[in-house]
Design an enzyme around this catalytic site. Structure first.
Site, PDB file in Angstrom:
ATOM      1  CB  SER A 219      -0.908   0.018   1.236  1.00 12.66           C
ATOM      2  OG  SER A 219      -1.634   1.235   1.271  1.00 12.66           O
TER       3      SER A 219
ATOM      4  CE  LYS B  77      -2.957  -2.440  -0.288  1.00 19.62           C
ATOM      5  NZ  LYS B  77      -4.007  -2.169  -1.234  1.00 19.62           N
TER       6      LYS B  77
ATOM      7  CG  HIS C 237      -4.952  -0.929   3.892  1.00 19.98           C
ATOM      8  ND1 HIS C 237      -5.238  -0.383   2.658  1.00 19.98           N
ATOM      9  CD2 HIS C 237      -4.106  -0.054   4.498  1.00 19.98           C
ATOM     10  CE1 HIS C 237      -4.587   0.754   2.519  1.00 19.98           C
ATOM     11  NE2 HIS C 237      -3.891   0.985   3.627  1.00 19.98           N
ATOM     12  CG  ASN C 238      -7.372  -1.632  -0.470  1.00 24.70           C
ATOM     13  OD1 ASN C 238      -6.370  -1.389   0.201  1.00 24.70           O
ATOM     14  ND2 ASN C 238      -7.336  -1.706  -1.775  1.00 24.70           N
TER      15      ASN C 238
ATOM     16  CD  GLU D 190      -7.657   2.831  -0.059  1.00 25.63           C
ATOM     17  OE1 GLU D 190      -6.567   2.360   0.318  1.00 25.63           O
ATOM     18  OE2 GLU D 190      -8.044   2.766  -1.239  1.00 25.63           O
TER      19      GLU D 190
HETATM   20  C1  6PG Z   1      -3.251   1.380  -1.548  1.00 19.89           C
HETATM   21  C2  6PG Z   1      -4.530   1.533  -2.328  1.00 19.89           C
HETATM   22  C3  6PG Z   1      -4.361   0.898  -3.673  1.00 19.89           C
HETATM   23  C4  6PG Z   1      -5.356   1.365  -4.709  1.00 19.89           C
HETATM   24  C5  6PG Z   1      -6.732   0.810  -4.488  1.00 19.89           C
HETATM   25  C6  6PG Z   1      -7.823   1.710  -4.943  1.00 19.89           C
HETATM   26  O1  6PG Z   1      -3.347   0.823  -0.466  1.00 19.89           O
HETATM   27  O2  6PG Z   1      -2.219   1.839  -2.021  1.00 19.89           O
HETATM   28  O3  6PG Z   1      -5.582   0.940  -1.650  1.00 19.89           O
HETATM   29  O4  6PG Z   1      -4.335  -0.476  -3.493  1.00 19.89           O
HETATM   30  O5  6PG Z   1      -5.358   2.723  -4.819  1.00 19.89           O
HETATM   31  O6  6PG Z   1      -6.775  -0.373  -5.235  1.00 19.89           O
HETATM   32  O7  6PG Z   1      -8.952   0.958  -4.947  1.00 19.89           O
HETATM   33  P1  6PG Z   1     -10.247   1.293  -5.762  1.00 19.89           P
HETATM   34  O8  6PG Z   1      -9.842   1.465  -7.202  1.00 19.89           O
HETATM   35  O9  6PG Z   1     -11.097   0.109  -5.546  1.00 19.89           O
HETATM   36  O10 6PG Z   1     -10.778   2.563  -5.174  1.00 19.89           O
END
Ligand code: 6PG
Length: 470
Positions: A128, A182, A185-186, A189
């Protein structure tokens, strides 16, 4: 001289990781499906560095010292399988393959078994931090073969973000533990991004604030308990003026959020293992609804709502809004970490949540000052069921829950959707309620389906012929 590390896939993340790895003193061999990109990378960014261009997988494998360590930075899903299908047969017993993409955890489990069958080591690894993180230090969440992690730990520790409590990388457990961490984590996010978007909407449509004024609010929040990367970039976004129109660029952007799947997978898995992650789920659905732009535009004409304005004192509302955002953000982490706890229990990963919090402290998208407190809470109580039960989160709830209630109530009165905040409030209210109305649901299930129920006043399983009684 053979290279110490191989990278397959030279999109931005792959390129930046290659530069980062080389910068930390390792020689790197790189390969990309289209040769043109490899050539361009070598000419423009990797000139004079210990980066060896390879134009076939065979060449890449040949140019690596043994045991080989190869990182895949290709698109998740079929493209990853397509590379692995060709790569696996070229490798030898003891070589290590690291998938650094956002793979679905079930794919990681399958690929790991395949690698294992061939005597190879495999690590499903979440990375990430976007392109900046890849170059200057990402957060690295690894899972799979522990011996594989031992081979690469030294390199990971050097290329990872250096957090307040050590390099932001760790081995989280066997199987797909790394990719699962991860993925969650998303999910968090998504929930934090949605919460900040709701705050922006309330300020913009409810209080008629300008982008500069809203940027000031996010800037203030970033100085205190909400200090985090996502709040920081939100302030910067709101200050950014479109050179073409001279107006804030954010207002020129189509209100349709896209997604690549990790938030959805996180929610799907929460449902599968029966863990409550409603705020993360609502953030995914908010993106889904945002995609219905044409329908929403029509519905706006048909379905009336209340007056949009939030009446009352602006400063008082902004003070409440801080509390509402703070609690919703805590709820997002609380739900995500609870999901990790439940997934780990189900799959026997032995996941250390204080270590998860430590790795998230720097480099990753959800880095925030909250993680210092979260780590402390899990160090003190490793099996903590929910963050809100520990200090300082319990006190934060006590201090701000009335503010959260006021913000949600007033948002509803004004017709401004706040699904993340609303779900966070409902979640904690349900969690802190000893007797919920699920007794009625059990009675209904028994009524129409003879599904039986338990009683609070005696042991056993009961069924009632409800119509006969009525
Ligand atoms: C990270 C982000 C990265 C990416 C996501 C965005 O941790 O660096 O999460 O993995 O920006 O895949 O996800 P979406 O396209 O689903 O918003």
């Amino acid at each position: 001289m053979k290279a110490e590390f191989g990278i397959i896939g030279l999109a931005t993340m792959g390129q930046n990781l290659a530069l980062n790895v080389e910068d930390k003193g390792f020689s790197v061999a790189v390969y990309n499906r289209t040769a043109e990109r490899t050539r361009k990378f070598l000419e423009e960014k990797a000139k004079g560095r210990r980066i060896v261009p390879c134009y076939s997988l065979e060449e890449l494998v040949e140019s690596l010292s043994r045991p080989r360590k190869v990182l895949l930075m290709v698109k998740a899903g079929e493209p990853t399988d397509a590379v692995l299908e060709k790569l696996f047969p070229l490798l030898e017993r003891g070589d290590l393959v690291i998938d650094g993409g956002n793979a679905h955890y079930a794919d990681t489990e399958r690929r790991l078994r395949e690698a294992e069958g061939r005597g190879l080591l495999y690590l499903g690894t979440g990375i990430s931090g976007g392109e900046y993180g890849a170059l200057h230090g990402p957060a690295i969440m690894a899972g799979g073969h522990r011996e594989g992690y031992e081979l690469i730990e030294g390199l990971f520790q050097k290329i990872a973000a250096q957090g307040p409590e050590g390099p932001c990388c760790a081995y989280f457990g066997p199987g797909s533990a790394g990719h699962y961490v991860k993925m969650v984590h998303n999910g968090i996010e998504y929930a934090v991004m949605e919460t900040l978007a709701e705050a922006y909407d309330l300020m913009k449509r409810g209080l008629s604030m300008s982008c500069a004024e809203m940027a000031d609010v996010f800037g203030r929040w970033n100085q205190g308990e909400l200090s985090s990367y996502l709040v920081e970039i939100t302030e910067k976004i709101l200050r950014y003026v479109d050179p073409e129109t001279g107006e804030p660029l954010v207002e020129k952007i189509l209100d349709t959020a896209q997604q690549k799947g990790t938030g959805k997978w996180s929610t799907q898995s929460a449902l599968d293992i029966g863990t409550p992650a409603p705020t993360i789920a609502m953030a995914v659905f908010a993106r889904v609804i945002s995609a219905l732009k044409a329908e929403r535009t029509e519905a706006e004409k048909l379905l009336p709502g209340p007056e949009l304005h939030l009446h009352g004192d602006r400063e008082e509302f902004l003070s409440d809004l801080f509390g509402a955002v703070y609690l919703t953000v805590i709820a997002a982490y609380a739900q995500g970490l609870r999901q990790l706890r439940d997934a780990s229990a189900e799959r026997g990963w032995g996941l250390d949540l204080s270590e998860v919090a430590r790795v998230w402290m720097a480099g990753c998208i959800i880095r925030s000052s909250l993680l210092v407190l979260i780590r402390k809470a899990f160090l003190e109580q490793p099996d903590l069921p929910l963050l809100f039960l520990a200090e300082p989160f319990r006190s934060a709830w006590e201090k701000h829950h009335v503010a959260l209630r006021r913000v949600v109530a007033r948002a509803h009165e004004a017709g401004i959707p706040v699904p993340a905040m609303d779900s966070a409030l409902d979640f904690v209210d349900a969690y802190r309620t000893a007797r919920l109305p699920a007794n009625l649901i059990q009675a209904q299930r028994d009524f129409f389906g003879a599904h039986t129920y338990q009683r609070v006043d005696k042991e056993g399983t009961f069924h009632t012929d409800w119509e006969a009684v009525a």
